[in-house]
Scaffold this active site. Structure first.
Site, short mmCIF file in Angstrom:
data_model
loop_
_atom_site.label_atom_id
_atom_site.label_comp_id
_atom_site.label_asym_id
_atom_site.label_seq_id
_atom_site.Cartn_x
_atom_site.Cartn_y
_atom_site.Cartn_z
N GLY A 1 -66.47 29.29 80.87
CA GLY A 1 -66.20 28.01 81.51
C GLY A 1 -66.50 26.86 80.58
CB VAL B 1 -70.51 34.76 82.98
CG1 VAL B 1 -71.28 35.74 83.86
CG2 VAL B 1 -70.74 33.33 83.45
CG PHE C 1 -70.81 22.99 81.72
CD1 PHE C 1 -70.94 21.85 80.95
CD2 PHE C 1 -70.16 22.89 82.94
CE1 PHE C 1 -70.45 20.63 81.38
CE2 PHE C 1 -69.66 21.68 83.37
CZ PHE C 1 -69.80 20.54 82.59
N GLY C 2 -70.50 27.31 79.70
CA GLY C 2 -71.13 28.55 79.29
C GLY C 2 -70.23 29.76 79.47
CE LYS D 1 -73.02 28.80 83.62
NZ LYS D 1 -72.91 27.92 84.82
CG LEU E 1 -68.67 39.60 83.45
CD1 LEU E 1 -69.73 39.43 84.52
CD2 LEU E 1 -67.82 40.84 83.73
N GLY E 2 -66.26 36.04 81.61
CA GLY E 2 -65.48 34.81 81.69
C GLY E 2 -66.17 33.69 80.93
CG ASP F 1 -68.57 21.79 90.39
OD1 ASP F 1 -67.49 21.21 90.63
OD2 ASP F 1 -68.79 22.39 89.33
#
Length: 791
Positions: free
Chosen positions: A458, A463, A460-461, A477, A455-456, A577
């Site tokens: 980032g 998903v 740090f990880g 995630k 799905l995406g 955040d």
């Protein structure tokens, strides 16, 4: 404002009423205390081990009875309170959530439950000895969520539940409810209902064809394992339906399947389970099943006969999206396939229990693939000889080298096990009810973390979309970093948000640890994050413009979620955040705050804390936190102000790729001083110039954003105040020039003393897509955030 938000809005406004001002510390409505006394009285004598199952619950006529008094050490298990501190001596409390899962409750649900008149979430699940009928009085509670699955409730459903017009979720699965289909409930429900589950009960009889005409926003429906008869329901009104389970009933009229799919089902379905319905007939004409988003199709135990053509399945309209086709325990006599499909360019197909799978599968590529899900082409004879030579050579390797490899592997494995055990202990010793998933279960659910399910990604990880064995769609995630800091963030997220329940917070369903693999399992949110919707689109095209009402709803939803974290959860939580990429949007563009890895609780006696450890995203960080480590709820308010400006303007707070791109809060302040505040609006917004109400609303949100993004924390409102501003309950006034510390003074006296503190923070932080060294923060702040500007 939508009807489903009315209750929370009333709670916010209620805090401003003069009558509330006269209440004392930790004041409670007497009816709510009476309700808790009744629940305790109905359960405490028969429920085993109440000090765990009903931890913190007790009966006392004194002040310490108040379950939401944060000064009391005994916190009541399962209660969620909405609190607002009017001043130093006055706190208003409401009970808005009751969640007791797997609590071994023995008894009934007393009618006094109605006295919890502010309850929006009632979740009593996994209590097999919680029995008796539902009290009719439950219909008078303003519930958004009614989840009673896997208890022992029985009898017929009371007609009074038709009054629950604000429901988003109702799950009555796994009880012993009986009687006809509750048409009285369905026809009275507003369009807000998204999840409707009656599975594993004793309901029977026909379902009226117009039963679901009002369920236009339905996402998930599960009627499985009842005794429903007659034709299957017409679900064409539920155009957003994603997950459907009608299995193990007595419906008739499914054959031919293509006709049922085309005439009675919407096209957005992703998961369909029609198992054990005795559909009969031949193998369906796959090309006639027009379901372009279908991912999982279950047709087990249906007496379907004939030959299965794999090429027809893969070449159908849903062939590109299909992940699982299960036709176990039917009468499939043969399978037609080609070698190309065996190599993995096909969905998982399950045919166990069919005549085709009888006999040995050892030398049959098709049977091995479709009957055991072990798909590969049998190697040629020359290949086998080559493999044999490799084996012989391999076995001649030195025993010393092998022993050394085993020793190193054992050491690493032991170290990883000790590390994982430490993480498990931190979670298991806590009071949270975090579900632990098996790693292999999540690996299968994500198709071995297939890029097709991603799905995406980032910083740090990554998903992935996952589909659990019960057909629930989740987001998994997978964390990249394996450092101690990343482990701490992982545990922090599990401990902080597992028990938080709010419609504007992403629900954490559980976690998994294996070796170095750290996985978090969230609810699946369909429309991705706000950053992509506002600023980017596939193929580099212009993002789809959000209308003003959609943006306003997003602003209100995020504000409600933040206020819940700051004042309403069991411990005050600072997110740290808040940014566009951490706001997820469901199918109706309702926002959910995500990513709590950096969140931090704030003790009640503290107004702020000072820390050497900064975390977050540049551009959203409050100056007092970034420079001096001073952390309070006002840091989240600043981030929210920046986010509001991004939502209104449709532009990022600053684009490092554009030279002289002015920092958005400073730009907004300058336009406000020049009397040109409306110049901030996204040019894609098409506002009706004759709609004065809408224009006033836009102007009010703009001014609230500026107040939130002030550089001095004392100048910023609380999130409670922000909510009342956005809702229009109080006037929003922003003076042309705010009396605050001058930026020159800030630079000359405070910035000079911040460098030593900054060097103790993380070595780098993320500013949008650019990693910035902390040593350069001073110049960034001086040139962009702390510019010579007075708002």
């Amino acid at each position: 404002m939508e009807r489903r938000q009315v209750l929370l809005a009333l709670l916010y406004v209620a805090a401003l009423l003069p009558a509330a001002l006269s209440q004392t510390v930790s004041s409670f409505a007497s009816n709510e205390l009476d309700a808790l006394q009744s629940l305790w009285g109905a359960w405490n004598e028969s429920t085993p081990n109440t000090n765990v199952n009903l931890a913190g619950w007790f009966s006392s006529p004194g002040r310490d009875f108040f379950p939401c008094n944060t000064n009391v050490e005994r916190k009541w298990r399962g209660l969620t309170c909405l609190q607002h501190r009017l001043n130093d001596s006055t706190v208003i409390n409401w009970i808005i959530g009751l969640t007791l899962s797997d609590a071994s409750i023995v008894g009934i649900l007393p009618l006094e439950i109605q006295k919890l008149s502010n309850l929006v979430t009632l979740t009593l699940t996994g209590n097999a000895n919680l029995t008796g009928p539902l009290p009719p009085e439950i219909g008078s509670i303003p519930l958004n969520v009614l989840d009673l699955h896997d208890n022992g409730f029985n009898g017929t459903l009371p007609k009074e539940i038709s009054r629950l017009s604000n429901l988003l979720i109702i799950d009555l699965s796994g009880n012993r409810f009986e009687g006809p289909f509750p048409t009285f409930f369905i026809l009275s429900v507003r369009t807000a209902l998204q999840v409707f589950k009656l599975a594993r009960n004793l309901f029977e009889g026909d379902i009226p064809q117009n039963a679901f005409q009002n369920m236009t926003e339905l996402l998930t429906m599960d009627l499985s394992r009842n005794k429903f008869t007659g034709p299957p329901p017409n679900l064409t009104f539920s155009k957003n339906l994603n997950n459907l389970n009608l299995s193990s009933n007595l419906f008739t009229g499914f054959s031919p399947l293509p006709l049922y799919f085309s005439s009675l089902l919407p096209s957005k379905l992703s998961v369909v389970d029609l198992s054990d319905l005795n559909i009969g007939g031949g193998v369906p004409d796959w090309h006639s099943l027009e379901l372009p988003r279908l991912e999982n199709l279950y047709l087990d135990s249906n007496n379907i006969a004939g030959v299965l053509d794999i090429s027809a399945v893969v070449g159908s309209s849903f062939g590109r999206t299909l992940r699982v086709l299960s036709m176990k325990n039917n009468n499939i006599t043969n399978v037609v396939y080609t070698n190309a499909f065996i190599d993995g360019a096909q969905p998982q197909i399950f045919l166990q229990g069919n005549p085709y799978c009888e006999g040995s599968t050892k030398e049959d590529d098709g049977k091995r693939c479709y009957c055991q899900q072990v798909c590969f082409l049998s190697p040629s004879s020359s290949g086998r000889k080559s493999d044999l030579r490799v084996i012989i050579i391999s076995t001649s390797c030195s025993g010393v080298i092998l022993a050394l490899v085993v020793l190193i592997y054992s050491f690493v494995l032991h170290r990883n096990r000790m590390k994982m055990r430490s993480l498990y202990e931190k979670i298991e010793k806590s009071e949270v009810n975090a579900k632990r998933f098996e790693y292999n279960q999540l690996r299968v659910a994500t198709c071995n973390f297939s890029p097709k399910m991603k799905l995406g990604t980032g910083a740090f990880g990554a998903v992935y979309k996952g589909i659990l064995p019960n057909h629930t769609v989740v987001a998994v995630k997978q964390l990249f970093l394996k450092t101690k800091e990343a482990c701490d963030d992982f545990v922090n997220e599990v401990l902080l948000i597992t028990n938080l329940q709010h419609r504007n917070l992403v629900c954490l369903k559980g976690y998994s640890l294996r070796g170095k693999e750290m996985l978090l399992v969230y609810e699946y949110v369909e429309n991705g994050d706000l950053e992509k919707l506002l600023f980017s689109a596939p193929g580099g095209s212009t993002p789809q413009a959000l209308n003003w009402q959609a943006r306003m709803n997003i602003c209100m939803g995020v504000a409600q979620g933040l206020y819940y974290l700051h004042a309403s959860s069991q411990s005050r939580i600072i997110h740290r955040d808040i940014k566009a990429s951490n706001i997820l949007l469901d199918q109706k563009l309702h926002p959910k705050i995500a990513d709590f890895g950096l969140a931090r609780p704030l003790q009640d006696e503290c107004s702020h804390i000072v820390t050497d450890h900064r975390a977050g995203t540049l551009g959203y960080l409050a100056p007092e936190y970034l420079l001096f480590g001073q952390l309070s709820e006002k840091a989240d308010v600043f981030s929210f102000g920046v986010l509001l400006l991004e939502i209104i303007t449709g532009r990022k707070n600053r684009n490092p790729k554009i030279q002289d791109n002015e920092y958005l809060p400073i730009y907004a302040c300058r336009l406000h001083g020049d009397g040109k505040l409306m110049d901030l609006l996204d040019r894609r917004l098409q506002l009706d110039s004759t709609n004065t109400t809408e224009l006033k609303q836009v102007h009010r949100v703009l001014k609230a954003a500026i107040l939130c993004a002030q550089m001095s924390p004392e100048q910023r409102p609380t999130m409670f105040r922000v909510l009342t501003m956005l809702a229009g309950d109080v006037d929003v006034e922003v003076p042309k020039t705010i009396d605050t510390i001058s930026w020159s003074e800030f630079r000359s006296h405070q910035l000079s003393g911040s460098s030593s503190t900054a060097t103790r923070s993380r070595s780098t932080m993320m500013y949008g897509d650019v990693t910035v060294e902390l040593s350069s923060m001073k110049s960034i702040l001086t040139n962009q955030i702390l510019a010579e500007a007075s708002c």
